[in-house]
Design an enzyme around this catalytic site. Structure first.
Site, PDB file in Angstrom:
ATOM      1  N   ASP A   1     -16.826  88.411  19.584  1.00  0.00           N
ATOM      2  CA  ASP A   1     -15.806  87.151  18.468  1.00  0.00           C
ATOM      3  C   ASP A   1     -15.310  86.896  17.642  1.00  0.00           C
ATOM      4  O   ASP A   1     -14.879  86.449  16.629  1.00  0.00           O
ATOM      5  CB  ASP A   1     -17.798  87.336  17.892  1.00  0.00           C
ATOM      6  CG  ASP A   1     -19.317  86.679  18.540  1.00  0.00           C
ATOM      7  OD1 ASP A   1     -18.905  86.133  18.876  1.00  0.00           O
ATOM      8  OD2 ASP A   1     -19.977  87.539  17.396  1.00  0.00           O
TER       9      ASP A   1
ATOM     10  N   ASP B   1     -20.612  81.286  25.137  1.00  0.00           N
ATOM     11  CA  ASP B   1     -19.721  81.264  23.822  1.00  0.00           C
ATOM     12  C   ASP B   1     -18.669  81.717  23.706  1.00  0.00           C
ATOM     13  O   ASP B   1     -17.332  81.386  23.319  1.00  0.00           O
ATOM     14  CB  ASP B   1     -20.477  81.661  22.901  1.00  0.00           C
ATOM     15  CG  ASP B   1     -22.165  81.507  22.501  1.00  0.00           C
ATOM     16  OD1 ASP B   1     -22.741  81.230  23.966  1.00  0.00           O
ATOM     17  OD2 ASP B   1     -22.615  81.591  21.628  1.00  0.00           O
TER      18      ASP B   1
HETATM   19  N1  GLY Z   1     -21.430  81.693  19.233  1.00  0.00           N
HETATM   20  C1  GLY Z   1     -22.948  82.058  18.741  1.00  0.00           C
HETATM   21  C2  GLY Z   1     -23.693  80.847  18.164  1.00  0.00           C
HETATM   22  O1  GLY Z   1     -23.469  79.651  19.299  1.00  0.00           O
HETATM   23  O2  GLY Z   1     -24.782  80.804  18.082  1.00  0.00           O
END
Ligand code: GLY
Length: 394
Positions: A115, A175
């Site tokens: 992330d 993501d």
């Molecule tokens: N990246 C985590 C979400 O979109 O919840």
């Protein structure tokens, strides 16, 4: 509340009528300044002396939830403050943006998560875009170095999660496309092409393995690190392995649009256009274009919406419109989303601890953050507003 939003005739009519209208961005930003003042006061009250908590994330039973820097959402609020500075040119917002951005710095060495882009690019990256602060450049480059340690050349992707080891050996989630923006920026800023190459490999591998023939995407793809082959395809935050989790489709649309910007590889442009087509043509996309949390959620129309997915889609579409021959269609949908978020999904000023948008969904299967404000909904909403006014100009 979300049941009311599910399928009312009124909202349907609003959705249809508002398609040609554009949001009055300066007016919406005046409201955002006021609401963010409320948020800053709420943060100060909730945080007290606990300096480990750096950013607001959501509301839990009406209470402000603050998170530490390691949380994947910790960089969004700093990014919002940068956008308020951009829109207002006021030094007070710049000072607050600098303060909240600095709280993220230690994450540049955190190799335990993919992330990094969300955390560092949305804070330091947005700050660098608006100030060209050389110290921010160094943080971006170090963060890209750390993120690169999660790349496995056999798989061709960055590993997303280290958790759920019993379920997935090498999970990659859709993501993760969003974290590539940090890598592209780091190559531009450092001249080191290794970041760019990792980003391209990740985007190509994801394009091959994450998508169904209709261009909807799986949430999680698990890889075998010895052979590099796909082991299985699942969901984590969506309704089912074979369903289309709304925010995942939004990440894909935004991610491949950004990859086209950075590489000019037409395959990425086509991918983004095809994802947009999937979203637009889906029979479960409501007339106001704010998706339910999953396009295949079983109780539609009595399912919660996800305003965060809508905000990401709108922001992505404003960019995609600059590259695609389908410009008119993309701008119409993006403006419709902005109009409806603005008119029907915003918090009254002074309420909800200062969050801007209501009605997002974090993880419905975990019954976590359902029909609540989320900091990333606010971030991408502000970004979409700025893009609607300025285009992609730096
Ligand atoms: N990246 C985590 C979400 O979109 O919840």
């Amino acid at each position: 509340m979300y049941k009311k939003l599910g399928g009312t005739v009124a909202l349907l009519a609003v959705g249809l009528l508002s398609q040609a209208q554009k949001v009055n961005v300066p007016t919406v930003f005046v409201d955002a300044y006021k609401q963010t003042e409320v948020m800053l006061a709420s943060i100060a009250e909730e945080r007290g002396n606990n300096t480990d908590l750096v950013s607001p994330r959501t509301l839990e039973n009406g209470k402000l939830k603050l998170v530490p820097a390691k949380d994947w959402t910790s960089g969004f609020f700093a990014g919002e403050l940068w956008m308020l500075y951009r829109a207002s040119h006021r030094s007070e917002w710049k000072a607050k943006a600098e303060e909240f951005t600095a709280r993220e710095e230690k994450e540049k060495f955190n190799g335990g998560t993919h992330d990094m882009g969300f955390k560092i690019y949305c804070s330091y990256g947005t700050g660098y875009k608006y100030t060209k602060n050389a110290a921010y450049k160094d943080v971006i480059i170090q963060s890209a170095k750390t993120l690169s340690t999660r790349f496995n050349p056999k798989v061709g992707c960055i590993r997303s999660w280290d958790h759920h080891k019993e379920q997935w050996g090498y999970p990659v989630i859709i993501d993760n496309m969003m974290n590539l923006e940090l890598l592209f920026a780091a190559t531009r800023l450092s001249g080191d092409s290794s970041f760019y190459k990792i980003a391209v490999s990740h985007a190509n591998t994801t394009m091959k393995n994450h998508f169904r023939p209709d261009y909807s995407s799986y949430h999680v793809v698990d890889y075998d690190t010895v052979t590099g082959k796909v082991v299985k395809r699942n969901t984590h935050q969506g309704y089912a392995d074979e369903s289309a989790w709304a925010r995942g489709q939004a990440w894909a649309l935004y991610g491949y649009t950004m990859c086209y910007r950075e590489t000019k590889n037409v395959a990425y442009l086509r991918q983004a256009e095809n994802v947009a087509k999937f979203i637009f043509n889906h029979p479960n996309l409501p007339a106001d274009k704010i998706p339910y949390w999953d396009f295949n959620a079983p109780g539609i129309p009595n399912e919660p919406r996800d305003a965060s997915a809508a905000a990401v889609i709108a922001s992505g579409l404003f960019e995609l419109a600059e590259y695609s021959k389908n410009k008119k269609e993309y701008l119409t949908v993006a403006n419709t989303i902005l109009q409806n978020l603005t008119n029907h999904y915003r918090s009254p000023i002074g309420e909800n601890k200062g969050f801007i948008l209501l009605h997002s969904t974090g993880s419905k299967p975990a019954n976590s953050e359902v029909d609540v404000p989320l900091n990333y909904a606010d971030y991408y909403y502000l970004e979409a507003l700025i893009r609607s006014k300025e285009g992609m100009k730096k």
